[in-house]
Design an enzyme around this catalytic site. Structure first.
Site, PDB file in Angstrom:
ATOM      1  CE  LYS A   1      -2.744  -2.492  -0.610  1.00 29.81           C
ATOM      2  NZ  LYS A   1      -3.150  -2.445  -2.024  1.00 29.81           N
TER       3      LYS A   1
ATOM      4  CG  HIS B   1       5.279  -6.563   0.030  1.00 26.45           C
ATOM      5  ND1 HIS B   1       5.295  -5.340  -0.582  1.00 26.45           N
ATOM      6  CD2 HIS B   1       4.115  -7.158  -0.355  1.00 26.45           C
ATOM      7  CE1 HIS B   1       4.195  -5.194  -1.318  1.00 26.45           C
ATOM      8  NE2 HIS B   1       3.477  -6.293  -1.200  1.00 26.45           N
TER       9      HIS B   1
HETATM   10  P1  A3P Z   1      -4.819   4.795  -1.626  1.00 30.59           P
HETATM   11  O1  A3P Z   1      -5.506   3.650  -0.967  1.00 30.59           O
HETATM   12  O2  A3P Z   1      -4.301   5.811  -0.642  1.00 30.59           O
HETATM   13  O3  A3P Z   1      -5.627   5.423  -2.697  1.00 30.59           O
HETATM   14  P2  A3P Z   1      -0.008  -0.626  -3.589  1.00 30.59           P
HETATM   15  O4  A3P Z   1       0.085  -0.548  -5.047  1.00 30.59           O
HETATM   16  O5  A3P Z   1       1.331  -0.693  -2.908  1.00 30.59           O
HETATM   17  O6  A3P Z   1      -0.944  -1.689  -3.156  1.00 30.59           O
HETATM   18  O7  A3P Z   1      -0.595   0.767  -3.079  1.00 30.59           O
HETATM   19  C1  A3P Z   1      -1.920   1.111  -3.348  1.00 30.59           C
HETATM   20  C2  A3P Z   1      -2.058   2.607  -3.175  1.00 30.59           C
HETATM   21  O8  A3P Z   1      -1.444   3.261  -4.297  1.00 30.59           O
HETATM   22  C3  A3P Z   1      -3.493   3.048  -3.160  1.00 30.59           C
HETATM   23  O9  A3P Z   1      -3.506   4.219  -2.353  1.00 30.59           O
HETATM   24  C4  A3P Z   1      -3.742   3.355  -4.614  1.00 30.59           C
HETATM   25  O10 A3P Z   1      -4.860   4.169  -4.856  1.00 30.59           O
HETATM   26  C5  A3P Z   1      -2.433   4.031  -4.973  1.00 30.59           C
HETATM   27  N1  A3P Z   1      -2.163   4.004  -6.415  1.00 30.59           N
HETATM   28  C6  A3P Z   1      -2.344   2.990  -7.282  1.00 30.59           C
HETATM   29  N2  A3P Z   1      -1.981   3.353  -8.517  1.00 30.59           N
HETATM   30  C7  A3P Z   1      -1.561   4.633  -8.442  1.00 30.59           C
HETATM   31  C8  A3P Z   1      -1.074   5.555  -9.403  1.00 30.59           C
HETATM   32  N3  A3P Z   1      -0.974   5.244 -10.675  1.00 30.59           N
HETATM   33  N4  A3P Z   1      -0.739   6.782  -8.979  1.00 30.59           N
HETATM   34  C9  A3P Z   1      -0.855   7.120  -7.680  1.00 30.59           C
HETATM   35  N5  A3P Z   1      -1.311   6.290  -6.719  1.00 30.59           N
HETATM   36  C10 A3P Z   1      -1.663   5.059  -7.102  1.00 30.59           C
END
Ligand code: A3P
Length: 339
Positions: free
Chosen positions: A82, A145
C-alpha cells in the site's frame, strides 16, 4: 548378462523439484512453530527474524531467501504493501520496455502491473512447482515486500539494483485499512474498526512490519557503498514531481532517457500512461482479478482507491496522528531519514 540394479539417474529437473519440495516442507514446519498474532490487516501474522508476515507469505519469504538466485542485471522493487507498488511497477515496466516492438502483447493495456512485475513471493509460494526463473529474459523485473535484512544473499552479493518506494506511514495505514475491509465486506464480515487496526499498526503488527524497521532497513542500505545498490524513493515525491523522479529511476536502473526522448516528451507520456486516472481506467485494471496467497481473490481495481497524498487527515484523529509521529520521530532519530 548380469542385470544392473542401479536406480535410474535423476534428471536435473527432478533434483530441483525434490529440493524445492523439501525446502518448502522445512519452511512450513518452521512457520507452523512460530507465534501468530492478529495484525492491523491480516488476522494471522507470524513473527520471525524481526518482522511480521501473513503465515503463507512467511513460508514464501523463506523459500525466496533460500532458493532465489539473483542475476546482476535483476531489478528488484521493494515496498511495504500500500505504498504505491502498483504505480512503481507500471512506471518501471513502461520505462524498461519503452522501445519494445509495437506488436508485443506484453504491455500495460493488456496486463495488470502485478503481472508485468511479479512478486517473488508469488513465484515461490507453490510448494510443488519450481518457478521458471531461468527462462525469464534479462533484465528480470521482480518485486518484494521482504525487509532488506531478510533478502536472499544473492541479491546483495550480485550487485543487482533494488528500488525502494516508501510512503507516509499515516497514508500507508489508511490505504491498508481500506484495502483489507474490502475483503471483509466481500466475505460478509464486519469491517475491522479503525482504532483496533491502528493500534496494531503502531505496535508494528503489519504486513512486513514493523513499518519503521522496513523503512530504516532500506534507508541504511541506500547509504551503503558496495553490494547491491538501493534507490530510495518516496510516494509523495513521485506525486510532486513525477518527471524528475522517473528520470532518476530510469538512470538508476540503467535505462536513461536520451536527449531526444526527453525533447520528444517520452517521460511525460510514460507518466501519463501510468498516472492514476489512465491506469485505473484501463479495462484490465477495472475487471481483471488475481489471487493472493493462493486463496484470496483480489479484483485488480482494489489496487486503485484515491491515489492522493494526505488522505489520513480524513480518517485519523489528532491524537492518532500524534502517536504515529512520535513513533517515527523516536525510531528515525539519528538515522538521517526524514519523516
Ligand atoms: P490509496 O488507498 O491511498 O488510494 P499498492 O500498489 O502498494 O498496493 O498501493 C496502493 C495505493 O497506491 C493506493 O492508495 C492506490 O490508490 C495508490 N495508487 C495505485 N496506482 C496509483 C497511481 N498510478 N498513482 C498514484 N497512486 C496510485
Amino acid at each position: 548378462m548380469e542385470q544392473s540394479h542401479q536406480p535410474p539417474l535423476r534428471t536435473e529437473q527432478e533434483h530441483e523439484e525434490e529440493v524445492h519440495q523439501r525446502v518448502h516442507q522445512q519452511c512450513r514446519d518452521l512457520v507452523s512453530s512460530l507465534p501468530v498474532v492478529e495484525g492491523c490487516s491480516y488476522p494471522d501474522l507470524c513473527f520471525h527474524d524481526g518482522f511480521f508476515q501473513p503465515v503463507p507469505a512467511m513460508v514464501a519469504a523463506m523459500m525466496v531467501q533460500k532458493l532465489f538466485e539473483a542475476r546482476p542485471t535483476d531489478i528488484i522493487l521493494a515496498t511495504l504493501p500500500k505504498s504505491g507498488t502498483t504505480w512503481l511497477k507500471a512506471l518501471l515496466f513502461a520505462t524498461v520496455n519503452r522501445n519494445s516492438s509495437p506488436s508485443s502483447t506484453r504491455n500495460l493495456a493488456t496486463l495488470n502491473p502485478h503481472q508485468c512485475v511479479p512478486y517473488l513471493r508469488e513465484l515461490y509460494e507453490d510448494g510443488a512447482r519450481v518457478p521458471e526463473m531461468d527462462s525469464m529474459p534479462s533484465p528480470r523485473l521482480l518485486a518484494t515486500h521482504i525487509p532488506f535484512h531478510f533478502l536472499p544473499n544473492s541479491i546483495v552479493e550480485s550487485g543487482c539494483r533494488v528500488v525502494y518506494l516508501c510512503r507516509n506511514p499515516k497514508d500507508n495505514f489508511v490505504s491498508m485499512w481500506h484495502f483489507i475491509n474490502k475483503f471483509r465486506k466481500k466475505d460478509g464480515r464486519e469491517a475491522l474498526p479503525l482504532e483496533v487496526s491502528f493500534d496494531r499498526f503502531c505496535q508494528g503488527r503489519s504486513h512486513s512490519g514493523p513499518f519503521w524497521d522496513h523503512m530504516l532497513g532500506y534507508w541504511k542500505a541506500s547509504l551503503q557503498v558496495g553490494g547491491c545498490s538501493v534507490l530510495f524513493m518516496r510516494y509523495e515525491e513521485l506525486m510532486k514531481d513525477p518527471v524528475v523522479e522517473l528520470r532518476r529511476l530510469a538512470e538508476f536502473v540503467g535505462c536513461p532517457f536520451t536527449q531526444e526522448e526527453q525533447a520528444n516528451g517520452v517521460l511525460e507520456d510514460i507518466v501519463e500512461t501510468c498516472g492514476f486516472e489512465r491506469l485505473s481506467n484501463l479495462e484490465v485494471n477495472k475487471v481483471g482479478k488475481r489471487t493472493l496467497f493462493r486463496t484470496m481473490t483480489v479484483d485488480n481495481n482494489s489496487y486503485f482507491r484515491r491515489g492522493v497524498v494526505g488522505d489520513w487527515m480524513n480518517h485519523l484523529t489528532p491524537d492518532m496522528a500524534q502517536r504515529i509521529d512520535k513513533i517515527i520521530e523516536s525510531k528515525f532519530e539519528g538515522s538521517g531519514l526524514a519523516p
